[in-house]
Design a protein around this motif. Structure first.
Motif, PDB file in Angstrom:
ATOM      1  N   GLY A 182      -3.423   1.174  -2.514  1.00  0.00           N
ATOM      2  CA  GLY A 182      -4.156   1.302  -1.459  1.00  0.00           C
ATOM      3  C   GLY A 182      -3.675   2.718  -0.531  1.00  0.00           C
ATOM      4  N   GLU A 183      -4.762   3.169   0.382  1.00  0.00           N
ATOM      5  CA  GLU A 183      -4.523   4.071   1.136  1.00  0.00           C
ATOM      6  C   GLU A 183      -4.540   3.299   2.535  1.00  0.00           C
ATOM      7  N   VAL A 184      -3.536   3.841   3.341  1.00  0.00           N
ATOM      8  CA  VAL A 184      -3.334   3.223   4.760  1.00  0.00           C
ATOM      9  C   VAL A 184      -3.261   4.547   5.796  1.00  0.00           C
ATOM     10  N   HIS A 185      -4.167   4.553   6.514  1.00  0.00           N
ATOM     11  CA  HIS A 185      -4.089   5.541   7.484  1.00  0.00           C
ATOM     12  C   HIS A 185      -2.972   5.534   8.328  1.00  0.00           C
ATOM     13  N   ASP A 239     -16.485   8.404  -2.806  1.00  0.00           N
ATOM     14  CA  ASP A 239     -15.478   8.957  -1.804  1.00  0.00           C
ATOM     15  C   ASP A 239     -14.786  10.208  -2.516  1.00  0.00           C
ATOM     16  N   GLY A 291      -8.198   1.840   7.507  1.00  0.00           N
ATOM     17  CA  GLY A 291      -8.684   2.793   8.315  1.00  0.00           C
ATOM     18  C   GLY A 291      -7.830   3.155   9.516  1.00  0.00           C
ATOM     19  N   ALA A 350       0.688  -1.151  -0.119  1.00  0.00           N
ATOM     20  CA  ALA A 350      -0.072   0.018  -0.024  1.00  0.00           C
ATOM     21  C   ALA A 350       0.922   1.221  -0.093  1.00  0.00           C
ATOM     22  N   ARG A 406      -9.467   8.922  -8.851  1.00  0.00           N
ATOM     23  CA  ARG A 406      -8.861   7.663  -8.879  1.00  0.00           C
ATOM     24  C   ARG A 406     -10.067   6.380  -9.392  1.00  0.00           C
ATOM     25  N   THR A 455      -2.519   7.151  -3.298  1.00  0.00           N
ATOM     26  CA  THR A 455      -2.570   7.182  -4.865  1.00  0.00           C
ATOM     27  C   THR A 455      -2.811   8.746  -4.999  1.00  0.00           C
ATOM     28  N   CYS A 513      -7.126  -0.901  -2.147  1.00  0.00           N
ATOM     29  CA  CYS A 513      -7.303  -1.134  -0.642  1.00  0.00           C
ATOM     30  C   CYS A 513      -7.263  -0.024   0.106  1.00  0.00           C
ATOM     31  N   ARG A 514      -8.178   0.164   1.128  1.00  0.00           N
ATOM     32  CA  ARG A 514      -8.259   1.326   2.118  1.00  0.00           C
ATOM     33  C   ARG A 514      -8.155   0.561   3.530  1.00  0.00           C
ATOM     34  N   GLU A 546     -12.157  -2.766   2.148  1.00  0.00           N
ATOM     35  CA  GLU A 546     -12.067  -1.383   2.937  1.00  0.00           C
ATOM     36  C   GLU A 546     -12.316  -1.834   4.496  1.00  0.00           C
TER      37      GLU A 546
END
Length: 160
Positions: A106-109, A39, A127, A4, A30, A7, A124-125, A143
């Motif tokens: 993906g986005e990873v917090h 989103d 949180g 990840a 995206r 993006t 993938c995300r 997600e």
């Protein structure tokens, strides 16, 4: 599968270079999506007032709206996310075609804890407060909401 990372996507002007889009053209897109799944990285479209109202209540980063809705629309004119265009359905499909094959990682917090050898599918995300154990494998489009824990060695399929 990829590891990840943030993006960037494409700007709406990059997706639809022939269409004058004003301020909305700089929004990074995206994916295209339906109104309920949108989103801040999503593009949606509206051909009638009811759909435009629903789109404005949602989280979409950009909205392609029929130019027919512009007359007398008042508040819509100051909404930065709206581009009034001749054929929003066609432009939405053109943007989808341009995005096809674009790799979206993906986005990873920042507060998520990611174990060793974790693999994440496209889009993938993860949180806040999520814990992914060693060797976790996430399919495309997963997600994971706040404070989810996935135990080591677990595999989740696409869009979980």
């Amino acid at each position: 599968m990829t590891t990840a990372s943030a993006t960037t996507g494409k700007t709406l002007s990059e997706l639809l270079p022939w269409e004058p889009l004003g301020d909305v053209g700089g929004v990074r897109i995206r994916r295209v999506s339906g109104l309920r799944d949108a989103d801040r990285g999503s593009l949606v479209f509206a051909t009638d007032r009811e759909t435009l109202e629903e789109a404005l209540e949602g989280a979409a980063g950009a909205i392609l709206a029929s130019a027919k809705l512009k007359d007398g629309s008042g508040d819509y004119l100051v909404e930065e996310r709206v581009a009034f265009v001749g054929d929003p359905r066609y432009l939405f499909a053109a943007a989808a075609r341009e995005l096809r094959g674009t790799v979206v990682e993906g986005e990873v917090h920042p507060s998520a804890v990611i174990g060793r050898d974790v693999e994440m599918g496209e889009g993938c995300r993860v949180g806040p407060g999520v814990v992914l154990g060693d060797g976790v494998r996430l399919g495309a489009g997963c997600e994971l909401g706040a404070r989810v824990t996935v135990l080591s060695g677990t595999t989740l399929g696409d869009r979980v």
